[in-house]
Structure formats: C-alpha cells, structure tokens
Write a protein that holds these residues in place. Structure first.
Motif, PDB file in Angstrom:
ATOM      1  N   GLY A 116       0.786  -1.227   0.000  1.00 56.76           N
ATOM      2  CA  GLY A 116       0.000   0.000   0.000  1.00 56.76           C
ATOM      3  C   GLY A 116       0.814   1.272   0.000  1.00 56.76           C
ATOM      4  N   TYR A 117       2.074   1.174   0.427  1.00 55.83           N
ATOM      5  CA  TYR A 117       2.914   2.385   0.496  1.00 55.83           C
ATOM      6  C   TYR A 117       3.524   2.730  -0.855  1.00 55.83           C
ATOM      7  N   MET A 118       3.292   1.857  -1.842  1.00 56.88           N
ATOM      8  CA  MET A 118       3.837   2.142  -3.184  1.00 56.88           C
ATOM      9  C   MET A 118       2.730   2.678  -4.081  1.00 56.88           C
ATOM     10  N   ASN A 119       3.127   3.319  -5.173  1.00 53.99           N
ATOM     11  CA  ASN A 119       2.131   3.678  -6.179  1.00 53.99           C
ATOM     12  C   ASN A 119       2.192   2.623  -7.295  1.00 53.99           C
ATOM     13  N   PRO A 120       1.235   2.612  -8.215  1.00 54.89           N
ATOM     14  CA  PRO A 120       1.230   1.558  -9.233  1.00 54.89           C
ATOM     15  C   PRO A 120       2.540   1.442 -10.014  1.00 54.89           C
ATOM     16  N   VAL A 121       3.151   2.575 -10.304  1.00 53.72           N
ATOM     17  CA  VAL A 121       4.395   2.536 -11.092  1.00 53.72           C
ATOM     18  C   VAL A 121       5.489   1.840 -10.280  1.00 53.72           C
TER      19      VAL A 121
ATOM     20  N   ARG B 178       0.222   7.771  -9.865  1.00 58.44           N
ATOM     21  CA  ARG B 178       1.113   8.336  -8.830  1.00 58.44           C
ATOM     22  C   ARG B 178       0.453   8.351  -7.461  1.00 58.44           C
ATOM     23  N   ARG B 179      -0.703   7.681  -7.360  1.00 58.01           N
ATOM     24  CA  ARG B 179      -1.384   7.632  -6.058  1.00 58.01           C
ATOM     25  C   ARG B 179      -0.993   6.371  -5.312  1.00 58.01           C
ATOM     26  N   ARG B 180      -0.922   6.450  -3.996  1.00 58.79           N
ATOM     27  CA  ARG B 180      -0.561   5.263  -3.216  1.00 58.79           C
ATOM     28  C   ARG B 180      -1.660   4.204  -3.328  1.00 58.79           C
TER      29      ARG B 180
ATOM     30  N   ARG C  24     -11.554  -1.403  -3.925  1.00 61.22           N
ATOM     31  CA  ARG C  24     -11.360  -2.844  -4.108  1.00 61.22           C
ATOM     32  C   ARG C  24     -11.159  -3.196  -5.594  1.00 61.22           C
ATOM     33  N   GLY C  25     -11.951  -2.542  -6.447  1.00 64.41           N
ATOM     34  CA  GLY C  25     -11.859  -2.804  -7.885  1.00 64.41           C
ATOM     35  C   GLY C  25     -10.515  -2.362  -8.452  1.00 64.41           C
ATOM     36  N   MET C  26     -10.043  -1.198  -7.986  1.00 65.64           N
ATOM     37  CA  MET C  26      -8.745  -0.695  -8.459  1.00 65.64           C
ATOM     38  C   MET C  26      -7.626  -1.627  -8.001  1.00 65.64           C
ATOM     39  N   THR C  27      -7.730  -2.099  -6.761  1.00 66.28           N
ATOM     40  CA  THR C  27      -6.709  -3.018  -6.237  1.00 66.28           C
ATOM     41  C   THR C  27      -6.706  -4.307  -7.054  1.00 66.28           C
ATOM     42  N   GLN C  28      -7.909  -4.774  -7.390  1.00 65.64           N
ATOM     43  CA  GLN C  28      -8.024  -6.005  -8.154  1.00 65.64           C
ATOM     44  C   GLN C  28      -7.382  -5.824  -9.534  1.00 65.64           C
ATOM     45  N   LYS C  29      -7.638  -4.668 -10.151  1.00 64.97           N
ATOM     46  CA  LYS C  29      -7.070  -4.422 -11.476  1.00 64.97           C
ATOM     47  C   LYS C  29      -5.538  -4.308 -11.394  1.00 64.97           C
ATOM     48  N   MET C  30      -5.095  -3.683 -10.308  1.00 64.55           N
ATOM     49  CA  MET C  30      -3.646  -3.552 -10.067  1.00 64.55           C
ATOM     50  C   MET C  30      -3.027  -4.941  -9.894  1.00 64.55           C
ATOM     51  N   GLY C  31      -3.733  -5.802  -9.177  1.00 67.19           N
ATOM     52  CA  GLY C  31      -3.266  -7.178  -8.966  1.00 67.19           C
ATOM     53  C   GLY C  31      -3.181  -7.927 -10.292  1.00 67.19           C
TER      54      GLY C  31
ATOM     55  N   LYS D 198      15.009  -1.103  -2.293  1.00 66.88           N
ATOM     56  CA  LYS D 198      14.162   0.074  -2.563  1.00 66.88           C
ATOM     57  C   LYS D 198      12.802  -0.102  -1.889  1.00 66.88           C
ATOM     58  N   LYS D 199      12.271  -1.322  -1.995  1.00 63.59           N
ATOM     59  CA  LYS D 199      10.963  -1.621  -1.394  1.00 63.59           C
ATOM     60  C   LYS D 199      11.007  -1.400   0.116  1.00 63.59           C
ATOM     61  N   GLU D 200      12.047  -1.923   0.771  1.00 69.13           N
ATOM     62  CA  GLU D 200      12.133  -1.775   2.228  1.00 69.13           C
ATOM     63  C   GLU D 200      12.316  -0.312   2.624  1.00 69.13           C
ATOM     64  N   LEU D 201      13.122   0.400   1.845  1.00 70.50           N
ATOM     65  CA  LEU D 201      13.343   1.822   2.167  1.00 70.50           C
ATOM     66  C   LEU D 201      12.049   2.624   1.993  1.00 70.50           C
ATOM     67  N   LEU D 202      11.283   2.273   0.960  1.00 70.95           N
ATOM     68  CA  LEU D 202       9.995   2.967   0.749  1.00 70.95           C
ATOM     69  C   LEU D 202       9.061   2.681   1.929  1.00 70.95           C
ATOM     70  N   TYR D 203       9.016   1.404   2.322  1.00 64.76           N
ATOM     71  CA  TYR D 203       8.159   1.035   3.458  1.00 64.76           C
ATOM     72  C   TYR D 203       8.599   1.779   4.725  1.00 64.76           C
ATOM     73  N   PHE D 204       9.905   1.752   4.963  1.00 61.06           N
ATOM     74  CA  PHE D 204      10.447   2.322   6.199  1.00 61.06           C
ATOM     75  C   PHE D 204      10.178   3.830   6.278  1.00 61.06           C
ATOM     76  N   SER D 205      10.403   4.508   5.155  1.00 60.43           N
ATOM     77  CA  SER D 205      10.241   5.963   5.198  1.00 60.43           C
ATOM     78  C   SER D 205       8.765   6.384   5.114  1.00 60.43           C
TER      79      SER D 205
END
Lengths: 309, 291
Positions: free
Chosen positions: A82-87, A121-123, A129-136, B8-15
């Motif tokens: 969840g802390y990442m964006n799609p890219v 660029r959104r987390r 749920r639908g967006m997560t499924q499409k991302m998956g 990179k993944k861990e650093l993103l999570y951590f920060s």
C-alpha cells in the motif's frame, strides 16, 4: 497446457481435495466453479506452489517450452504494498521476474490496459477494491505468464468494478492467454469461459464446454427444459385442452389453475410459439421462467445445493 | 536487480510508514530531554544534588560516611554512571520501539500474504531476506550509536562539576564514549536480527517481537544467576559499564569475544531466516512439453 491427475490435499484430518482431475488447453479460459470450501483456492495454491500437494500429478507445459514455465497468480484478496504507487509496484514486480524488456514501457502499457493511468502516482493504500483487483491483475500478467490463475477476481466488487474486471479478462482472452478463472458467479463464467469444471467435495464432478456439459447432463439430441408460465388469472379447462391439441401434450396445470408447465426442447422457438398461443386466447402471463438446461441449474444439481436455500 | 529492488521496497516502506523517523527521533529526543532533566534536576527538585551531596540532605559527610554504602552511592551518581545509566535506559527504549515498530517488516507481509504476487513473479527468498537484514538492524545500530554518543557528549558537559562535598568516582572521555556506544549498540542490533529471524521464519511477527523481548530478559537472568557475565549479547550493558568503571575487573578480550559471538549470532539469524524461507519453497508441478 495443464493437466492434473488425482490431486489430493488434506489439512489435518480434513480432506479438501479428494482425487481431483482437470485439464486446461492452451489459450483457453477455464472456469473453475464450486461452492465455498470445495477446494478451488487450494487447487490454485497448489498449482502455483504456494502450498504443498499431498498426492497427485500436475503437468504444465507448452509445445515449445520445457523449463521456466511462468505462472501468474491473483489471489482472492490481493494484498499489495500500500505504500507504493502503481508505477513503483510494477517496477518492483519487473525486478522480481527479472524482466528483460523495457520496464518503463511495459509498466505504462499495463497501467493503461487496466485503466489506472489517472491513479499512477497515487498510493495503492487508497485504492478501491476494484482498483486493487485491477492492479493485482496487472502485476500477475507483468511477465506474460504461460498460465494465469485468477481466484475469484470479481467477488466483493460492485457491478461497475465487476464489469471492468470482466472486460479486462475478456481482453486477456483475446490476447491468447491461458487462464483459470475461479468463481461462483456463473454469469461471469458463461461470458468468457471456453471450458468449465464444477467441483464438489474436492472432486471434479463435471468438466467440459458449457454446451458439452448441458448435453452431458440432459442428452445431446433433445436437451429438455421446463417452461413455467405463471398467469394473472386462472385458465379454463377448455383452453388447456386447446393447447394440448396444438401439440403441447406435456402441458401440466397447477391446482390453482394459475401456472402452466411445458416441456420444451428448443428454448427460443418454443417460448415464442407458446407465448403466441397464449396471446391468441387472451391469456396473460405474469411471469415466465425456464428451468432445466441452464448452467445455474446444473451447478445447483451437481454441488448438492438447493437453489431456493 | 531483485536485491536492489528489495532494498528500494524496504526503504519505501520504512520511510513512508513513518517508522524510520519514529525510530530515529524518539529515542534520541527522549534521551536528550532525560539527560537535561537529570542535569537540571538538582535545580528543580534537588534530587541529584541530594544524592550526590549528602550535606544538602542536612547530613554531614562524616556522619553519612559511617554508612558502608556511602562510597557506592557517590559512585553511582558520578559522571560516568550518569552516562551509562542513561545509555542503558535509551538502549532499552530503542530495543522496544524497534522490535515492535518493525513487526510490519518482520513477518506481517507473510501474514497478509503480500508476498504471494512477488513470489509467483520469481522473487528469491535470499534477496527478500537480505534487504530486511541489511536495512533494519544496521539502521537501529546507527540510531543507538548516535543516541549513546549524544548522551555521552551531554554527560561530559552537563555532569562535569561535582557538587560541594561530593566525590566524582569516574569521569568519561570521548574514547570511552565511542567504545561504549559502539559496543552497547550491538545489543539492539542482535535483538532486531533475532525478532526478524523468528518473525520471517514463522510468518508471525508478533510472536517474533514478544519472544525476543521476553527471551532476552529471561535468558539474561538465567545467565546472571549462573554467574555468567560475558560472552552473550545481553551482557553488553554491564560488561562495558564495568570495563569503563574499572578496567581491571573486565578484560578487553572478554569484550572482543562477546562482540564476535554477537556478530556470529546475527549472521546465524540471517542464515536461519533464508534457510527457513527456502525450505518452504515448493514446486508441485512437472514441466512437460504440450501433451
């Protein structure tokens, strides 16, 4: 593409798979049906080696590949970072599968394909749920897998989300992907599957194309259905007799004389003929429904479920 | 490529989870405030002064000196003792914060099944584990080292004057502070490695965190009752404090061997985690050309 022979799996004393057999052809969509707890997810987890099988053989192969068969898997509730964006997430997946091509190009291509360009660029944490499924789905097809497993991809989605995910699956089918789609939403399977398998108590009870299965269950030459016509007013005995004379020998009348039942073989033509005959006699149907040859009927019959339950 | 992406993944999570900043700032700021509090406590409530300077309690040095423990009391609150006491307190704070806050990286991922898609895409266990073992324990070591260094520098400057009538048992210098910071920080490094090892191997981060803290506490008590005061990571606080106070009672070799044992245990924790995750890798199918 995939053949499973005599697959067994037990959790403690509970046997979840009990000699499962199934086969999936290359480039087809296989609809895996069955009630909750019948072993669909266990089968998928075993195919992609998340859990260990007890007994049985699983053969995976294509005509030009012996090693490095790629399997993509979308679990029922995909948990993404969840802390990442799609890219970022897809770039991470690219690294996981040691993607040799142009990563940025592939990432953008997939984001466009699943219609998530507006949120690239959104987390992921804030996704529906639908967006997560499409991302998956985008993540599981990143490396163009030889076999894609989708475990109930439309469950818990609203109609809009369901339609979007199903059109995505249709798109993947058109691209020639081999997909196993596990679901209990029968209309989804009817829409896209080339072949279906109905599981019950850890076994495959029916397998084949929808047409083959209907023929298998009801006989090839005269697959029969029952047409129920509920009437606004009770019908007279003369009208029933007239209908019988017209060729509807099988017509049955309910005790309150407000429901007629016909045995039909050609659904479309017979319904048209019967409704015309009723209209000629000014008999107004309140409701018409066909029972007997739909996938739904077969599903309920073979999974030992009561439709009304 | 996988290892770089895992880092990179861990650093993103951590920060982005904010945990990096909490683990970095909370122990350091808390201990700066606590050190300042102790330093000014004499002015505020007279606590430090009362203890260091018995005359402030209305007891003459001669009278207080009759007690056998007087020398001990004086020593306990000397500059070096203030530094070691505060450093141990700060280290405990760092350990508890790190072990519990890092549960998200030490097994929660498996619990939430977030590893399924990356694993089926081909992520290798060794890369997955390595990034975690290189980032978090080392970061915690650096934070604890910095915190101890700051406490040491503050202690040198704030506890530099003995109140009237008090005797400072031992003073500290920069070399001692660096040695102390470098060694005591191995304890949080070891405990974070242990909690990661248990969490990643079992897929249960909570069990990893709780068993690490409880296990460290119980084992330390058992070893002390057995009369063993060195050669295990939990011995660092007492071992290095004793060395600073009186380097006759503890030899530098004891410290070096304890450091080596601790580092070996950390490497073992790393290898055990990889072994456990790799032993769980399954291949249920056979590759067979189209049949």
């Amino acid at each position: 593409m995939l053949e499973i022979i005599g697959l067994e799996k037990a959790y403690g004393g509970l046997k979840v798979l009990n000699g499962l057999n199934m086969s999936v052809e290359k480039g087809s969509i296989y609809g895996l049906l069955g009630r909750n707890g019948c072993g669909k997810t266990t089968t998928m987890n075993i195919i992609c080696s998340i859990i260990k099988k007890d007994v049985g053989t699983i053969k995976i192969g294509t005509d030009n590949k012996v090693n490095d068969i790629k399997i993509g898997y979308l679990p029922e509730s995909p948990s993404l970072y969840g802390y990442m964006n799609p890219v970022e997430y897809l770039q991470f997946i690219a690294a996981c599968c040691n993607y040799k091509g142009d990563i940025d190009k592939r990432v953008n291509e997939l984001i466009d394909m699943v219609n998530l360009s507006f949120a690239k660029r959104r987390r992921i944490r804030g996704f529906s749920r639908g967006m997560t499924q499409k991302m998956g789905i985008a993540a599981s097809i990143f490396n163009e897998p030889d076999l894609l497993l989708l475990d109930e991809p439309t469950s818990a989605l609203d109609p809009q989300g369901r339609a979007e995910v199903m059109s995505l699956i249709q798109k993947l089918k058109d691209m020639g992907n081999t997909i196993i789609l596990s679901t209990h939403i029968l209309s989804d399977v009817e829409r896209v599957a080339d072949k279906i398998g109905i599981m019950n108590n850890g076994k495959m009870v029916l397998e084949g194309s929808i047409k083959d299965i209907i023929n298998q269950v009801y006989g090839e030459s005269d697959a029969q259905s029952i047409l129920h016509v509920r009437l606004l007013k009770p019908i007279s005995d003369e009208d029933v007799l007239a209908l019988k004379e017209e060729g509807y020998d099988s017509v049955k009348l309910s005790v309150n004389k407000k429901e007629l039942s016909f045995t039909i073989t050609d659904k479309e033509a017979d319904i048209e003929k019967i409704t015309k005959s009723l209209a000629l006699r000014a008999i107004i149907p309140q409701n018409i429904n066909v029972e007997g040859t739909s996938l739904e009927d077969i599903y309920f019959k073979y999974t030992n479920q009561n439709r009304k339950a | 490529m996988q290892l770089k992406a895992s880092f990179k993944k861990e650093l993103l999570y951590f920060s982005r989870s904010g945990k990096l900043y909490v683990i970095l700032l909370v122990p350091i700021l808390t201990m700066i405030l606590l050190t300042m509090f102790y330093s000014y406590a004499d002015d505020i409530v007279g606590v430090t002064g009362m203890t260091i300077n018995p005359e402030k309690m209305g007891i003459s040095t001669e009278e207080f000196g009759e007690y056998e423990d007087f020398d001990l009391i004086k020593e306990t609150f000397s500059q070096g003792s203030m530094f070691t006491t505060l450093s141990i307190l700060g280290t405990i704070l760092t350990i508890v914060l790190s072990v519990f806050l890092l549960m998200g990286a030490s097994g929660k991922e498996q619990k939430e099944k977030a590893h399924i898609i990356p694993n089926s895409a081909g992520l290798k266990s060794v890369n997955y584990v390595s990034a975690k073992f290189f980032i978090y324990p080392i970061f915690v070591y650096i934070v604890n080292f910095l915190m101890t260094l700051i406490i040491g520098i503050m202690s040198m400057n704030l506890f530099d004057k003995a109140p009237e009538g008090a005797v400072i048992a031992f003073n500290i210098d920069m070399g001692q502070i660096l040695l102390y910071a470098a060694t005591i920080s191995l304890l949080p490094l070891f405990l974070v490695c242990t909690s990661f090892c248990i969490g990643l191997s079992s897929g249960k981060a909570g069990i990893g965190a709780i068993s690490t803290i409880l296990g460290a506490y119980l084992l330390n008590n058992v070893f002390v009752k057995m009369g063993l005061y060195s050669y295990y990571p939990m011995a660092f606080p007492n071992l290095i404090s004793s060395y600073l106070m009186d380097n006759q009672s503890v030899s530098i070799y004891e410290i070096v061997i304890t450091i080596i044992i601790t580092l070996v245990l950390c490497v073992l924790a790393y290898l055990i985690s990889i072994f456990f995750l790799q032993s769980r890798e399954i291949r249920n199918y056979e590759d067979i050309p189209e049949f």
